[in-house]
Design a protein around this motif. Structure first.
Motif, PDB file in Angstrom:
ATOM      1  N   UNK A  51       1.061  -1.237   0.264  1.00 33.65           N
ATOM      2  CA  UNK A  51       0.082   0.135   0.057  1.00 33.65           C
ATOM      3  C   UNK A  51       1.065   1.419   0.082  1.00 33.65           C
ATOM      4  N   UNK A  52       0.639   2.076  -1.071  1.00 32.83           N
ATOM      5  CA  UNK A  52       1.459   3.378  -1.199  1.00 32.83           C
ATOM      6  C   UNK A  52       0.352   4.442  -1.486  1.00 32.83           C
ATOM      7  N   UNK A  53       0.876   5.641  -1.288  1.00 31.03           N
ATOM      8  CA  UNK A  53       0.009   6.973  -1.644  1.00 31.03           C
ATOM      9  C   UNK A  53      -0.400   6.910  -3.089  1.00 31.03           C
ATOM     10  N   UNK A  91       9.011   1.062  -0.191  1.00 26.85           N
ATOM     11  CA  UNK A  91       9.408   2.044   0.401  1.00 26.85           C
ATOM     12  C   UNK A  91       8.639   3.557   0.165  1.00 26.85           C
ATOM     13  N   UNK A  92       8.154   3.277  -1.111  1.00 27.65           N
ATOM     14  CA  UNK A  92       7.362   4.497  -1.770  1.00 27.65           C
ATOM     15  C   UNK A  92       8.474   5.434  -2.563  1.00 27.65           C
ATOM     16  N   UNK A  93       9.660   5.132  -2.521  1.00 25.95           N
ATOM     17  CA  UNK A  93      10.585   6.183  -3.064  1.00 25.95           C
ATOM     18  C   UNK A  93      10.289   6.179  -4.610  1.00 25.95           C
ATOM     19  N   UNK A  94      10.403   7.273  -4.848  1.00 27.96           N
ATOM     20  CA  UNK A  94      10.591   7.578  -6.473  1.00 27.96           C
ATOM     21  C   UNK A  94      11.898   7.466  -7.011  1.00 27.96           C
ATOM     22  N   UNK A  95      12.022   6.543  -7.865  1.00 28.14           N
ATOM     23  CA  UNK A  95      13.498   6.271  -8.293  1.00 28.14           C
ATOM     24  C   UNK A  95      14.104   7.294  -8.912  1.00 28.14           C
ATOM     25  N   UNK A  96      13.251   8.080  -9.879  1.00 29.55           N
ATOM     26  CA  UNK A  96      13.543   9.018 -10.693  1.00 29.55           C
ATOM     27  C   UNK A  96      13.640  10.435  -9.840  1.00 29.55           C
ATOM     28  N   UNK A  97      12.943  10.696  -9.091  1.00 28.82           N
ATOM     29  CA  UNK A  97      12.854  11.940  -8.478  1.00 28.82           C
ATOM     30  C   UNK A  97      12.643  11.622  -6.742  1.00 28.82           C
ATOM     31  N   UNK A 102       6.497   8.946  -1.984  1.00 27.67           N
ATOM     32  CA  UNK A 102       5.068   8.799  -1.697  1.00 27.67           C
ATOM     33  C   UNK A 102       4.951   8.053  -0.130  1.00 27.67           C
ATOM     34  N   UNK A 103       4.100   8.276   0.512  1.00 26.94           N
ATOM     35  CA  UNK A 103       3.858   7.466   1.919  1.00 26.94           C
ATOM     36  C   UNK A 103       3.560   6.075   1.301  1.00 26.94           C
TER      37      UNK A 103
END
Length: 118
Positions: A51-53, A91-97, A102-103
């Motif tokens: 589950x992510x934002x 993790x919600x991490x945006x790999x490009x930015x 996101x949470x």
């Protein structure tokens, strides 16, 4: 931004079989849109949920639940349907930015249902 699983109040989102394997759905959790993904582990080994934002800060649209899921190396990701940025499902991490990550929320399958912690 992952929340502590032990302290979470769990909410049933839907039956696990209501989410097509390797896709996502959007759910409303305490007034916030959450993208919930069901990923198959492989032949006969069951599913995992994440589950992510749902809001993609790159495109400023609530679209992540409609993105394509897959993996980049060892990371399970969803590609936003607008600018194709990849978000790590754990993790919600945006790999490009990374500044547009996101949470995340803890998610599990129990009793045939998908549960998300808040």
């Amino acid at each position: 931004m992952h929340r502590d699983q032990s302290a979470a109040a769990w909410t049933a989102i839907c039956n696990v079989d209501e989410i097509v394997p390797n896709t996502g759905v959007c759910a409303l959790l305490q007034g916030q849109q959450v993208a919930v993904f069901r990923m198959n582990e492989g032949e006969g080994s069951g599913s995992r949920v994440f589950a992510i934002g749902n809001y993609d800060p790159n495109s400023q649209a609530a679209v992540l639940s409609r993105g394509l899921v897959g993996n980049l190396g060892e990371r399970l990701v969803v590609a936003s349907p607008i600018y194709k940025h990849h978000f790590d499902l754990q993790t919600g991490e945006c790999l490009e930015a990374p500044e547009h990550s996101v949470p995340t929320w803890p998610a599990r399958i129990e009793g045939g249902k998908v549960w998300v912690g808040a």
